[in-house]
Design a protein around this motif. Sequence first.
Motif, PDB file in Angstrom:
ATOM      1  N   ARG A 243       0.883  -1.165   0.000  1.00 29.07           N
ATOM      2  CA  ARG A 243       0.000   0.000   0.000  1.00 29.07           C
ATOM      3  C   ARG A 243       0.923   1.217   0.000  1.00 29.07           C
ATOM      4  O   ARG A 243       1.903   1.254   0.751  1.00 29.07           O
ATOM      5  CB  ARG A 243      -0.909  -0.014   1.234  1.00 29.07           C
ATOM      6  CG  ARG A 243      -1.788  -1.290   1.279  1.00 29.07           C
ATOM      7  CD  ARG A 243      -3.174  -1.035   0.759  1.00 29.07           C
ATOM      8  NE  ARG A 243      -3.857  -2.218   0.237  1.00 29.07           N
ATOM      9  CZ  ARG A 243      -4.209  -3.305   0.928  1.00 29.07           C
ATOM     10  NH1 ARG A 243      -3.925  -3.419   2.194  1.00 29.07           N
ATOM     11  NH2 ARG A 243      -4.862  -4.291   0.337  1.00 29.07           N
TER      12      ARG A 243
ATOM     13  N   GLU B 178      -0.555  -0.259  -4.491  1.00 31.63           N
ATOM     14  CA  GLU B 178      -1.888   0.351  -4.454  1.00 31.63           C
ATOM     15  C   GLU B 178      -1.741   1.742  -3.824  1.00 31.63           C
ATOM     16  O   GLU B 178      -1.579   1.861  -2.614  1.00 31.63           O
ATOM     17  CB  GLU B 178      -2.851  -0.510  -3.629  1.00 31.63           C
ATOM     18  CG  GLU B 178      -4.260   0.050  -3.590  1.00 31.63           C
ATOM     19  CD  GLU B 178      -5.231  -0.824  -2.793  1.00 31.63           C
ATOM     20  OE1 GLU B 178      -6.353  -0.337  -2.538  1.00 31.63           O
ATOM     21  OE2 GLU B 178      -4.883  -1.959  -2.419  1.00 31.63           O
TER      22      GLU B 178
ATOM     23  N   VAL C 250      -2.366   4.993  -1.951  1.00 30.30           N
ATOM     24  CA  VAL C 250      -3.412   5.343  -0.973  1.00 30.30           C
ATOM     25  C   VAL C 250      -3.330   6.796  -0.523  1.00 30.30           C
ATOM     26  O   VAL C 250      -4.223   7.276   0.176  1.00 30.30           O
ATOM     27  CB  VAL C 250      -3.344   4.415   0.270  1.00 30.30           C
ATOM     28  CG1 VAL C 250      -3.685   2.988  -0.109  1.00 30.30           C
ATOM     29  CG2 VAL C 250      -1.980   4.485   0.954  1.00 30.30           C
TER      30      VAL C 250
ATOM     31  N   ASN D 102      -7.206   1.883  -9.813  1.00 30.83           N
ATOM     32  CA  ASN D 102      -8.513   2.109  -9.174  1.00 30.83           C
ATOM     33  C   ASN D 102      -8.484   1.571  -7.745  1.00 30.83           C
ATOM     34  O   ASN D 102      -9.124   0.577  -7.424  1.00 30.83           O
ATOM     35  CB  ASN D 102      -9.629   1.426  -9.987  1.00 30.83           C
ATOM     36  CG  ASN D 102      -9.425  -0.086 -10.118  1.00 30.83           C
ATOM     37  OD1 ASN D 102      -8.289  -0.568 -10.131  1.00 30.83           O
ATOM     38  ND2 ASN D 102     -10.511  -0.835 -10.189  1.00 30.83           N
ATOM     39  N   PRO D 103      -7.720   2.236  -6.854  1.00 27.59           N
ATOM     40  CA  PRO D 103      -7.532   1.718  -5.499  1.00 27.59           C
ATOM     41  C   PRO D 103      -8.853   1.555  -4.738  1.00 27.59           C
ATOM     42  O   PRO D 103      -9.815   2.303  -4.968  1.00 27.59           O
ATOM     43  CB  PRO D 103      -6.655   2.767  -4.830  1.00 27.59           C
ATOM     44  CG  PRO D 103      -5.990   3.486  -5.949  1.00 27.59           C
ATOM     45  CD  PRO D 103      -6.979   3.483  -7.065  1.00 27.59           C
ATOM     46  N   TYR D 104      -8.849   0.594  -3.840  1.00 25.18           N
ATOM     47  CA  TYR D 104     -10.005   0.356  -2.967  1.00 25.18           C
ATOM     48  C   TYR D 104      -9.854   1.135  -1.668  1.00 25.18           C
ATOM     49  O   TYR D 104     -10.826   1.540  -1.057  1.00 25.18           O
ATOM     50  CB  TYR D 104     -10.114  -1.140  -2.679  1.00 25.18           C
ATOM     51  CG  TYR D 104     -11.319  -1.534  -1.849  1.00 25.18           C
ATOM     52  CD1 TYR D 104     -12.596  -1.556  -2.416  1.00 25.18           C
ATOM     53  CD2 TYR D 104     -11.180  -1.888  -0.508  1.00 25.18           C
ATOM     54  CE1 TYR D 104     -13.699  -1.918  -1.659  1.00 25.18           C
ATOM     55  CE2 TYR D 104     -12.286  -2.260   0.254  1.00 25.18           C
ATOM     56  CZ  TYR D 104     -13.546  -2.277  -0.327  1.00 25.18           C
ATOM     57  OH  TYR D 104     -14.632  -2.637   0.427  1.00 25.18           O
ATOM     58  N   HIS D 105      -8.606   1.342  -1.253  1.00 22.54           N
ATOM     59  CA  HIS D 105      -8.323   2.020   0.015  1.00 22.54           C
ATOM     60  C   HIS D 105      -7.738   3.415  -0.241  1.00 22.54           C
ATOM     61  O   HIS D 105      -7.189   3.682  -1.310  1.00 22.54           O
ATOM     62  CB  HIS D 105      -7.313   1.209   0.837  1.00 22.54           C
ATOM     63  CG  HIS D 105      -7.831  -0.119   1.287  1.00 22.54           C
ATOM     64  ND1 HIS D 105      -8.828  -0.256   2.221  1.00 22.54           N
ATOM     65  CD2 HIS D 105      -7.488  -1.380   0.917  1.00 22.54           C
ATOM     66  CE1 HIS D 105      -9.078  -1.542   2.416  1.00 22.54           C
ATOM     67  NE2 HIS D 105      -8.286  -2.244   1.638  1.00 22.54           N
TER      68      HIS D 105
ATOM     69  N   GLN E 251      -9.818   6.218  -3.690  1.00 26.95           N
ATOM     70  CA  GLN E 251     -10.819   5.164  -3.877  1.00 26.95           C
ATOM     71  C   GLN E 251     -12.036   5.648  -4.656  1.00 26.95           C
ATOM     72  O   GLN E 251     -12.679   4.845  -5.336  1.00 26.95           O
ATOM     73  CB  GLN E 251     -11.243   4.570  -2.532  1.00 26.95           C
ATOM     74  CG  GLN E 251     -11.824   5.556  -1.531  1.00 26.95           C
ATOM     75  CD  GLN E 251     -12.193   4.871  -0.226  1.00 26.95           C
ATOM     76  OE1 GLN E 251     -13.177   4.139  -0.169  1.00 26.95           O
ATOM     77  NE2 GLN E 251     -11.411   5.093   0.806  1.00 26.95           N
ATOM     78  N   GLU E 252     -12.322   6.928  -4.614  1.00 28.05           N
ATOM     79  CA  GLU E 252     -13.459   7.457  -5.375  1.00 28.05           C
ATOM     80  C   GLU E 252     -13.074   7.772  -6.818  1.00 28.05           C
ATOM     81  O   GLU E 252     -13.905   7.727  -7.724  1.00 28.05           O
ATOM     82  CB  GLU E 252     -14.001   8.735  -4.710  1.00 28.05           C
ATOM     83  CG  GLU E 252     -14.544   8.547  -3.299  1.00 28.05           C
ATOM     84  CD  GLU E 252     -15.725   7.592  -3.241  1.00 28.05           C
ATOM     85  OE1 GLU E 252     -16.500   7.539  -4.215  1.00 28.05           O
ATOM     86  OE2 GLU E 252     -15.868   6.892  -2.218  1.00 28.05           O
TER      87      GLU E 252
ATOM     88  N   ARG F  79     -12.515  -5.821  -7.068  1.00 31.22           N
ATOM     89  CA  ARG F  79     -13.144  -6.115  -5.777  1.00 31.22           C
ATOM     90  C   ARG F  79     -14.609  -6.490  -6.022  1.00 31.22           C
ATOM     91  O   ARG F  79     -15.100  -6.453  -7.150  1.00 31.22           O
ATOM     92  CB  ARG F  79     -13.062  -4.884  -4.855  1.00 31.22           C
ATOM     93  CG  ARG F  79     -11.659  -4.404  -4.561  1.00 31.22           C
ATOM     94  CD  ARG F  79     -10.927  -5.224  -3.531  1.00 31.22           C
ATOM     95  NE  ARG F  79     -11.553  -5.230  -2.231  1.00 31.22           N
ATOM     96  CZ  ARG F  79     -10.893  -5.242  -1.061  1.00 31.22           C
ATOM     97  NH1 ARG F  79      -9.583  -5.219  -1.046  1.00 31.22           N
ATOM     98  NH2 ARG F  79     -11.537  -5.282   0.078  1.00 31.22           N
TER      99      ARG F  79
END
Length: 313
Positions: free
Chosen positions: A7, A33, A35, A61-64, A68-69, A94
Motif C-alpha cells: 500500500r 496500491e 493510498v 482504481n484503489p479500494y483504500h 478510492q473514489e 473487488r
Amino acid sequence: MYHPYFRGKQFELLTVRETAKLMAEQNFVPVIEPVKESLGGLEKALKEICDAKGQAIVIVNPYHGDHQENGTGISQLLQQGLFGGAISAGILLRGNINLADAVACHQAHLGHNPTFVHAGFTEQKGLAGYLHNTLPQTRHVFIEEHANTLYRKHFEGSTRILVRDGFKRRKNAEFAKIPVEEFSELHLTFKSDLGMDGFGDFLMVGDVYSEGGGPAYAVAIHLTFIDPDADEVMYIYHFVSITNDTPTDPAGKFGQALQKLILKLNSGTSKLLETSAIKEFRDLHAKGHFPGLGYVKKLSMKHHIETLADYLG
C-alpha cells in the motif's frame, strides 16, 4: 516470480525505492496500491524501478485511501509516458466492480500492459469470456482469500500469480505470547502444487489497511526467516517490548524490543539472514537510537525482500 503487495504509504514507497535495484535483479515485480493523495512519492519510486530496469504493477482504481473514489490522477501519471513499458496498470477487481466496469477500465489502460488483480470479483467467467483469444497474453494476480482454485481455473493459460497474506494480525502486545510462528510456504509450492507462475504476499504488514493507529502500547519488530531445518518454510519472529500498559515512551519500548532481537541474533540460533536491514538494526542498537516506528517497519520490509532475494537467487 515474487510480487510483494504494497500500500503506497510513505515508508512502503521508501522500501520500494531502496530495494528497486535488488528487485529488478531478481525479477521481482512489486504491486503498489496508491493510498495517498500526493503522488510525488509514487512517482519517485516508479522512476527508481525504471532506472534499475525493473517492473511494477500500479493499481489505477484503489479500494483504500485517498483515490478510492477517483483514480484519474494515477492514470494520468502513467499516461505521461515517464516509465516506458516498465509499469503495468493494475485493475483491482473487488466485489464492488461489475464486468462492465472491469472491461471499461481494461480498455482505458490497454496502452499500459494491464494486469488484473482479483480480490472479491464475482464475474470471473464473464471476464475470461471477454478476454477469450487474448487470455494467454494477460496477467492475473489473485488474492488467495478471494480467489479459490475453481475461480483461478477460469484463467488457465494466462500468467497467474497467487498472493497470500502470511501475517496474522493481532494487537502488538499479544505477539509476546507467540514469539515465532509460521509465515508461509508459498515460495515452495506456488508452481509445483498450485500451478502458478509466481507468488506474492503483503510482507510483514498484512492485508488489513489502516490509515495509521494511535500511540502504541507495545512496540513489535517483525522479522521473517527461512528455516532450512523445517523444509525451508518461512517463519516470522515477533520481538515485543516488555512495557505495554501505557501509550507512552515508544523509544524506550523500541529499545526493549530491539534488545530481544540483538540477543537472539547474538545467540547464533536465530536463522535470520544478515541482511542490510539487520546490519542497520545492529547499528541502531549500538547507538541507542530510535528512528521512529515507520522507519522500523521499513527495515522489516527490506529484510523480508532481501531474505527472499537471497533464497530465490
